[in-house]
Design a protein around this motif. Structure first.
Motif, PDB file in Angstrom:
ATOM      1  N   GLN A  40      25.406  -1.552   8.442  1.00 15.54           N
ATOM      2  CA  GLN A  40      26.099  -0.261   8.372  1.00 15.54           C
ATOM      3  C   GLN A  40      27.009  -0.062   9.577  1.00 15.54           C
ATOM      4  OE1 GLN A  40      23.069   2.742   8.027  1.00 15.54           O
ATOM      5  NE2 GLN A  40      22.373   2.056   6.010  1.00 15.54           N
ATOM      6  N   LEU A  44      31.110   0.322   9.792  1.00 15.97           N
ATOM      7  CA  LEU A  44      31.731   1.455  10.471  1.00 15.97           C
ATOM      8  C   LEU A  44      32.673   0.976  11.568  1.00 15.97           C
ATOM      9  CD1 LEU A  44      31.793   4.541  10.641  1.00 15.97           C
ATOM     10  CD2 LEU A  44      29.879   4.428  12.245  1.00 15.97           C
ATOM     11  N   ARG A  58      25.782   7.304  14.518  1.00 17.70           N
ATOM     12  CA  ARG A  58      25.074   6.538  13.469  1.00 17.70           C
ATOM     13  C   ARG A  58      23.927   5.725  14.076  1.00 17.70           C
ATOM     14  NH1 ARG A  58      26.777   4.338   8.588  1.00 17.70           N
ATOM     15  NH2 ARG A  58      28.078   6.218   8.487  1.00 17.70           N
ATOM     16  N   GLY A  62      20.204   6.575  13.134  1.00 18.58           N
ATOM     17  CA  GLY A  62      19.600   5.475  12.385  1.00 18.58           C
ATOM     18  C   GLY A  62      18.331   4.943  13.007  1.00 18.58           C
TER      19      GLY A  62
END
Length: 447
Positions: A40, A44, A58, A62
């Motif tokens: 992810q 990004l 994030r 996360g």
């Protein structure tokens, strides 16, 4: 610049850490970070919308949203405005041979540099000896090199290492040269960015101001401490042994969810019992010591002189573009905390909140003199020293000192979370800290 981005290469050597590499920059993460989160973050990082703030947000969310759970990492982001860096923990990051150190920082270190300097990243352990080019991938690496290598040509290093693979000394020299050089360049240029803010606020200034706060006979806290003479003889031993804990009067053995619900219900029950008197709850009282304490922080200054966190690209005060390099300067207040029962405190020093707050014995203060917020708690649901708000460079952290009833963090878009008593929580503007007994704190204007 888009054509250059499409062909920009990063050199890498094998290792155990996860490396997300893109033409826009790189991110190094330890092996325990789940592969799904690494992927992810790689996507990004590839996206034009993946700025420094978005990537760090994030990563934090996360890994659970708690400060203590954020893994060590190294992030380099190449943009038109320059090179942006973020570093936490053990990775080694060198900029043109000068090391950026984040080993003793509670959150992470950020910096913005003009252009695209030569940057070398390495992690603990023994990385591979061969540097290979990569443009866009997720791989296991122990070292990354962006831009011109800090010692010699990357192509020459690669060719010589492959040709002389049987000779141990040439293979290991690129890895041992860097640690020998780093101590010479760390101290004068970069190390003060993380050490100086920690020393000045906590050990130098507050000690001189503490006697003034304690010796002022006509200061407002003298009224609030009249009630302290009655409970202290009965609970003196417990207060000394556990200065940040609850006094033990409340039902600490109940499940946490039930205790939290009970804390919200107690004011209503008290009002029903005293409905004939209709006496309102006392308002909160704040005590802000007068100190000459100056917090220092790595900041970016706009043309009008406003200080900003290093990850900002426009001024938080006037909106002007930030083009100057970061430097250590006096840090402005980081917002304010507003009390539900009245009063507010500007966040330019630590803040200690509780039923009868006292800095004595609160080791987390490290000798600093805090502002004190005394909140009413008729049912003694709130501890004497219940909550500590700390400032770390441009970050505002909250630490629960109550092991009984605790504090609940309420944040827009997230479920209420009981703060752990063992680790601080990074706060955002708009967060509400529910102390129980109908008392709460609102954080405003945080960076």
């Amino acid at each position: 610049m888009s054509d250059a981005n499409n062909e920009r290469e990063t050199l890498w050597a094998e290792g155990a850490w996860s490396a997300a590499v893109t033409p826009r920059g790189v991110l190094l993460l330890p092996p325990e970070v789940p592969e799904e989160l690494v992927t992810q973050l790689w996507r990004l990082l590839r996206s034009p919308d993946g700025g420094l703030t978005a990537i760090l947000d994030r990563l934090v969310m996360g890994t659970g949203g708690h400060l203590a759970r954020i893994p060590d990492f190294a992030l380099v982001l190449l943009e038109d405005s320059g090179t942006h860096l973020a570093l936490r923990g053990t990775p080694s990051l060198e900029v043109d041979g000068q090391r950026l150190d984040a080993a003793k920082v509670a959150t992470w270190v950020e910096a913005s540099l003009p252009g695209e300097p030569g940057i070398s990243l390495s992690v603990p352990g023994q990385p591979g000896t061969v540097l290979r080019p990569v443009v866009d991938a997720v791989l296991r690496a122990g070292r990354l090199q962006l831009g011109a290598p800090d010692t010699g040509s990357a192509a020459e290093n690669t060719d010589s290492e492959q040709a002389d693979a049987a000779a141990p000394e040439p293979d290991t020299q690129p890895e041992t040269v860097e640690p020998d050089i780093q101590p010479e360049t760390v101290e004068p240029d970069i190390q003060p960015e993380t050490v100086e803010p920690d020393i000045q606020p906590e050990t130098v200034e507050p000690d001189a101001a503490q006697p003034e706060a304690d010796s002022a006979p006509d200061s407002p806290p003298a009224v609030g401490r009249d009630s302290e003479a009655t409970p202290e003889p009965e609970q003196a031993a417990e207060s000394q042994d556990r200065p940040g804990d609850h006094d033990g009067w409340t039902v600490a053995d109940l499940p946490e969810d039930l205790v939290d619900e009970l804390g919200r219900m107690l004011p209503d029950q008290q009002e029903q019992a005293d409905s004939g008197s209709a006496a309102p709850l006392p308002a909160a009282h704040t005590e802000v010591p007068e100190t000459e304490n100056t917090r220092m922080a790595l900041s970016v200054v706009c043309p009008s002189g406003h200080a900003n966190p290093t990850n900002y690209v426009t001024c938080r005060e006037c909106g002007a573009e930030l083009t100057q390099p970061a430097r250590i300067i006096p840090c402005p207040p980081l917002g304010r905390v507003r009390v539900s029962s009245g009063g507010e405190v500007v966040l330019d020093q630590p803040v200690l909140v509780g039923r009868e707050p006292s800095p004595d014995g609160v080791s987390e203060l490290g000798g600093a003199t805090p502002a004190l917020i005394t909140v009413p708690s008729p049912e003694q649901v709130i501890s004497r020293n219940h909550l500590l708000i700390q400032l770390d460079e441009w970050s505002v952290l909250a630490r629960s000192l109550s092991t009984a009833n605790g504090t609940v963090l309420r944040r827009d878009g997230a479920a209420p979370m009981r703060m752990p008593p063992t680790e601080p929580v990074l706060l955002r503007s708009g967060d509400i800290l529910d102390l129980g007994d109908g008392q709460s704190l609102l954080l405003e204007d945080l960076p």
